[in-house]
Design an enzyme around this catalytic site. Structure first.
Site, PDB file in Angstrom:
ATOM      1  CE  LYS A 125      -4.472   0.691  -0.057  1.00 45.68           C
ATOM      2  NZ  LYS A 125      -5.439   0.109  -0.376  1.00 45.68           N
ATOM      3  CG  ASP A 163      -7.016   3.284  -0.951  1.00 46.40           C
ATOM      4  OD1 ASP A 163      -7.565   2.067  -0.987  1.00 46.40           O
ATOM      5  OD2 ASP A 163      -7.431   4.163  -0.169  1.00 46.40           O
TER       6      ASP A 163
HETATM    7  O1  2IT Z   1      -8.113  -1.326  -1.022  1.00 44.44           O
HETATM    8  C1  2IT Z   1      -7.721  -1.968  -2.260  1.00 44.44           C
HETATM    9  O2  2IT Z   1      -7.912  -3.179  -2.540  1.00 44.44           O
HETATM   10  C2  2IT Z   1      -7.438  -1.070  -3.502  1.00 44.44           C
HETATM   11  N1  2IT Z   1      -7.254   0.146  -3.141  1.00 44.44           N
HETATM   12  C3  2IT Z   1      -7.035  -1.684  -4.769  1.00 44.44           C
HETATM   13  C4  2IT Z   1      -5.762  -2.070  -4.920  1.00 44.44           C
HETATM   14  C5  2IT Z   1      -5.415  -2.644  -6.151  1.00 44.44           C
HETATM   15  O3  2IT Z   1      -4.297  -2.826  -6.298  1.00 44.44           O
HETATM   16  O4  2IT Z   1      -6.419  -2.579  -7.027  1.00 44.44           O
END
Ligand code: 2IT
Length: 447
Positions: free
Chosen positions: A124, A164
């Site tokens: 993340k 996100d």
């Molecule tokens: O919280 C999540 O799963 C996302 N923000 C998407 C993450 C992604 O790599 O598509």
């Protein structure tokens, strides 16, 4: 493993990282019993290794605003765990972003990605940049400066960020453009959530919300019930709420509330196609005000400042904005108003006291890491398409997404079914996600 001992150590080591400590405690408490039946986990210190990220990049992001003034932000990428594949997870741009927030999100992402059964590790990232009130040019310059710092540490087989909160298709476009310029290669899998036509997948924008409604439909049918006419409250009006509203309406349900930082917008007769489309206009405006919906559709919508969606009577409540947005008193109000199901579409949308109150009332509660996994799953499908230099049809993507969500639901039931026949979806999701990662870590040795 003794959860209290591990948590005491983590609290001493990472004081004040409240979201991170909350997310870790919830997972450990639900897997403790099973974990202790596996001496190979204890021998390899799986939990002690899993709770700490592989590494965290933290960097200064400098850019120039429209007035010509220099702005300084902090950027991060938490590469949490790569047992199942290259790091994968979104980027969050929000003024409250800090290390604790991104560590909690990265930690959750490990198990969510595991549930999809795709080869995705967990990560993340983001920045304490506030997109509210920024011009398009300012957003572009910020995205470019962010990637200028991070680009060497991302790539299709290394780490693949996506959107996100505060990061959507526009931001991914600016970041991918800069990435490609610096890397001098068209490695489309380095970022997902791209637009269709240059590597993006059809259905990716809708995927989190669509997947969530496929999961919710299972929860409802488990009770011998149907989606027809169900009143749903969502929070926020971003990408996630937009996708969820679209699918909810298609399944015959009625979305009776959305919200924003400024208050709640009640829609007693249910959200319409025009309103769902307008959510996109509101997002693009960078104003972050749900009152705009009520101003646009007077008579059909009622705006109340300072109130949350959870004050509105509904059958299904779906937090779909930010962590800890559903407090214990909100849960009690929902229960008093006769809520039948609660399903988080946001990551860790509910406070621990809220989950306890909902479960104690015998109301099925779906946790974010299972309910919202359709987003990252479709990112995984985008990477597949990028790797084979092909675009799948919308039907092909949706069929795969649907099958993945069906399987996630089945795993939650398998690992979460209690002796009395009811299902603890929180335990089911955590345990199913955890076991796959733990087994992979054991098999790959002490690294
Ligand atoms: O919280 C999540 O799963 C996302 N923000 C998407 C993450 C992604 O790599 O598509």
């Amino acid at each position: 493993m003794k959860v209290n001992e591990i948590m005491a150590n983590l609290e001493a080591k990472h004081p004040g990282e409240n979201e991170y400590l909350q997310a870790v405690r919830e997972v450990l408490e639900t897997v403790e019993e099973e974990y202790n039946k596996h001496p190979e986990y204890e021998a390899a210190k799986i939990v002690e290794r899993l709770v700490e990220p592989d590494r965290i990049f933290k960097f200064r992001v400098v850019w120039v605003d429209d007035k010509g003034q220099t702005q300084v932000n902090l950027g991060y990428r938490v590469q949490y765990n790569a047992a199942l594949g290259a790091y994968k997870g979104g980027l969050r741009f929000h003024p409250k972003v800090n290390e604790s927030m991104l560590k909690f999100l990265g930690f959750e992402q490990i198990f969510k990605n595991s549930l999809t059964m795709l080869p995705l590790g967990g990560g993340k990232g983001g920045a304490d940049f506030d997109p509210v009130g920024k011009s398009d040019a300012e957003i572009m310059r910020f995205c470019q400066a962010f990637v200028y710092e991070l680009w060497r540490n991302i790539g299709p087989d290394q780490d693949s960020p996506a959107g996100d909160v505060g990061v959507g298709g526009r931001e991914i476009g600016y970041m991918y453009g800069m990435y490609k310029k610096l890397a001098r290669e068209h490695s489309t899998g380095a970022l997902t959530g791209k637009s269709y036509g240059w590597g993006g997948s059809l259905i990716r924008p809708e995927a989190t919300g669509f997947g969530a409604m496929y999961y919710v439909k299972h929860m409802v049918e488990e009770k011998g019930d149907t989606m027809q006419g169900k009143k749903i409250t969502l929070s926020g009006f971003g990408n996630v709420a937009w996708g969820a509203a679209t699918k909810a309406v298609e399944l015959g349900a009625k979305v009776v509330a959305i919200s924003g930082p400024d208050g709640v917008c009640e829609i007693p007769d249910g959200i319409t196609k025009e309103m769902i489309d307008y959510m996109l206009v509101m997002r693009a405006s960078n104003r972050n005000k749900v009152q705009d919906m009520a101003d646009k559709f007077p008579g059909q919508c009622k705006f109340t400042a300072g109130k949350k969606s959870w004050s509105v009577k509904c059958d299904i409540a779906c937090p779909s904005a930010f962590q800890n947005e559903l407090a214990e008193e909100d849960a009690k109000q929902l229960i008093a108003n006769g809520v039948k199901y609660v399903a988080e579409i946001s990551n860790m949308g509910s406070q621990p006291g809220a989950i306890k109150a909902i479960q104690a009332a015998g109301i099925p509660f779906g946790p974010g890491k299972a309910v919202n996994a359709g987003g990252v799953a479709t990112s995984g499908l985008e990477i597949c398409q990028n790797a084979e230099h092909r675009n799948w049809t919308a039907e092909e993507v949706d069929k795969n997404l649907h099958a993945i969500m069906d399987n996630i639901y089945a795993q939650c039931v398998k690992y979460g079914r209690k002796a009395d026949g009811t299902i603890d979806y929180v335990k089911g999701a955590n345990l199913a996600g955890f076991m796959r990662v733990a087994d992979a870590m054991v098999a790959q040795g002490i690294i």
